[in-house]
Design an enzyme around this catalytic site. Sequence first.
Site, short mmCIF file in Angstrom:
data_model
loop_
_atom_site.label_atom_id
_atom_site.label_comp_id
_atom_site.label_asym_id
_atom_site.label_seq_id
_atom_site.Cartn_x
_atom_site.Cartn_y
_atom_site.Cartn_z
CD GLU A 1 -1.57 3.78 3.44
OE1 GLU A 1 -2.66 4.50 3.89
OE2 GLU A 1 -1.60 3.74 2.64
CG HIS B 1 -2.20 -0.65 1.52
ND1 HIS B 1 -2.97 -0.95 2.18
CD2 HIS B 1 -2.68 -2.11 0.25
CE1 HIS B 1 -4.14 -1.79 1.46
NE2 HIS B 1 -3.05 -2.73 0.97
CB CYS C 1 -2.05 1.26 6.41
SG CYS C 1 -1.42 0.83 4.69
#
Length: 158
Positions: free
Chosen positions: A54, A52, A85
């Site tokens: 992040e 992801h 995250c």
Amino acid sequence: MSDEQFMREALELAEAARSAGEVPVGAVVVCDGRIVGRGFNAPITEHDPTAHAEIRALRDAAANLGNYRLTDCSLYVTLEPCLMCSGAIMHARVAKVVFGASDPKTGACGSIIDAFAEQRLNHHAVVQGGVLADECGSLLTTFFRERRQTGRASHVPD
């Protein structure tokens, strides 16, 4: 730079994700007023469910700063972080999280749950949502609409 300027940097990364066929989410980590980490969604191209925006921005910042603790840093991300995250943000000890669009399906900063408000956890970042929310949300809405129209929605959950 302002919150809006940092979010615009994250939006540029979200566009890079979109160009790669990924869900358009981008993130930057800021320390002492400068960007020290960048990331955009890449779970499809990297065959990695943890890729992801992040997580990738946190990894980049930690490598650039030479420390996995990012205590004096802020994370700017175009979409409200998910639980995975949020956990990584907590473990990195990020001081502040600024996000654009809320995520009513997996948001862990108040939409579904509020991980950072859970008193039993040992780290609580300051969270601010809604920065350039319309622009961030529009990018996602357009992406998923196009995916559905081209019949490629089955590759990316919405």
